[in-house]
Design an enzyme around this catalytic site. Structure first.
Site, PDB file in Angstrom:
ATOM      1  N   HIS A 139     -21.856 -54.026  -5.166  1.00  0.00           N
ATOM      2  CA  HIS A 139     -21.862 -52.791  -4.379  1.00  0.00           C
ATOM      3  C   HIS A 139     -23.169 -52.013  -4.609  1.00  0.00           C
ATOM      4  CE1 HIS A 139     -19.864 -49.143  -2.605  1.00  0.00           C
ATOM      5  NE2 HIS A 139     -20.761 -48.545  -3.372  1.00  0.00           N
ATOM      6  N   GLU A 140     -23.569 -51.898  -5.860  1.00  0.00           N
ATOM      7  CA  GLU A 140     -24.800 -51.161  -6.174  1.00  0.00           C
ATOM      8  C   GLU A 140     -26.032 -51.877  -5.623  1.00  0.00           C
ATOM      9  OE1 GLU A 140     -24.814 -48.148  -7.204  1.00  0.00           O
ATOM     10  OE2 GLU A 140     -22.642 -48.238  -7.343  1.00  0.00           O
ATOM     11  N   HIS A 143     -26.448 -51.127  -1.993  1.00  0.00           N
ATOM     12  CA  HIS A 143     -27.120 -49.852  -1.708  1.00  0.00           C
ATOM     13  C   HIS A 143     -28.642 -50.043  -1.739  1.00  0.00           C
ATOM     14  CE1 HIS A 143     -23.862 -47.002  -1.366  1.00  0.00           C
ATOM     15  NE2 HIS A 143     -23.388 -47.221  -2.581  1.00  0.00           N
ATOM     16  N   GLU A 197     -21.396 -45.964   2.207  1.00  0.00           N
ATOM     17  CA  GLU A 197     -20.407 -46.547   1.297  1.00  0.00           C
ATOM     18  C   GLU A 197     -19.732 -47.770   1.908  1.00  0.00           C
ATOM     19  OE1 GLU A 197     -19.818 -46.058  -1.889  1.00  0.00           O
ATOM     20  OE2 GLU A 197     -21.549 -44.754  -1.718  1.00  0.00           O
TER      21      GLU A 197
HETATM   22 ZN   LIG Z   1     -21.609 -46.719  -3.273  1.00  0.00          ZN
END
Ligand SMILES: [Zn+2]
Length: 274
Positions: A139-140, A143, A197
């Site tokens: 997830h990071e 980003h 997100e």
């Molecule tokens: Zn996030």
């Protein structure tokens, strides 16, 4: 306090463009992004800020203290990073770096250009499995692939253009530190938009699946985060605001990338770029 905004808004005057930072992948992320600051500027800022923060952690004797934990984190990163090719051709060659910081906070982040940190609080308090740890890091990483920090810095710069002229009064020498501060600030402390997100969730599960980690672990990770909540909500939740239909979307996406996971588990190489 906001001096860096004055500095970066000088940059904003010179270049504003619409870009798409990643390929869609199996999960199909395709939002156009408005950028007012260059990747080069943001990446240089991230590298500067990261080096300063890791030096600070070292000084406090909080850097990579548990060799086994560090090895575990680095092993997961080394499996995830090659999979970034499915979204960006340049990403596998980024100067990826991951460190474990001894801080009780439940947190992890990835600055632009692949500069990551995982806090011991995240690993210890949530008792994460490798699959769940891969879900956080995927997830990071997502980003960073989508350059969300650059987008956030750009948004700040755009809203501050009124004082952009004043920025020109500052010397270029100060600009580097200004951008470094801005990048660190948005990556560590500013909540991402719901759209960002969702993108990170989707790309994250695909990265995990391609690396042979169960994409459904993103769901149990969220459940653990929310359960911990209470009087001391995880820091990670403050920069990654939950939304109601998140779990349902993760379930759908995890299902979509299951073939990639099964292929990776079977020892095949998931075909990049599809
Ligand atoms: Zn996030």
């Amino acid at each position: 306090m906001r001096t860096y905004l004055v500095l970066i808004s000088a940059l904003a005057l010179s270049a504003c463009q619409t870009v798409e930072t990643t390929k869609g992948g199996t999960v199909g992320v395709d939002r156009q992004q408005r950028m007012a600051v260059s990747s080069e500027e943001v990446n240089a800022g991230a590298e500067k800020a990261y080096a300063q923060m890791m030096a600070e952690a070292q000084k406090k004797n909080a850097l990579d203290r548990d060799a086994a934990q560090v090895a575990r984190v680095k092993a997961i990163v080394s499996r995830l990073v090659p999979q970034t090719a499915a979204f960006r051709d340049d990403a596998p060659k980024w100067p990826w770096e991951a460190h474990v910081i001894s801080v009780d906070d439940v947190n992890a982040w990835c600055m632009p250009h692949g500069k990551m940190a995982v806090y011991t609080g995240l690993i210890n308090k949530l008792q994460l499995t490798d699959d769940e740890l891969a879900a956080v890091m995927g997830h990071e990483i997502a980003h960073a692939l989508r350059e969300h920090s650059r987008e956030q810095v750009s948004q700040q710069a755009i809203t501050q253009t009124g004082i952009g002229i004043a920025g020109a009064l500052f010397g270029v020498g100060q600009l580097g530190q200004g951008v470094a501060n801005a990048v660190a600030d948005v990556t560590l402390f500013k909540p991402k938009s719901r759209g960002m997100e969702t993108e990170a969730d989707r790309i994250g599960v695909e990265l995990a699946a391609r690396a042979g980690y169960d994409p459904h672990a993103a769901i149990s990770l969220w459940q653990k985060m929310e359960k911990l909540g209470g009087s001391q909500p995880p820091k990670w939740l403050s920069t990654h605001p939950p939304h109601a239909d998140r779990i349902a979307d993760l379930q759908n996406q995890a299902q979509k990338v299951m073939p990639l996971y099964q292929q990776a588990k079977a020892g095949g190489t998931a075909s990049a770029g599809k």
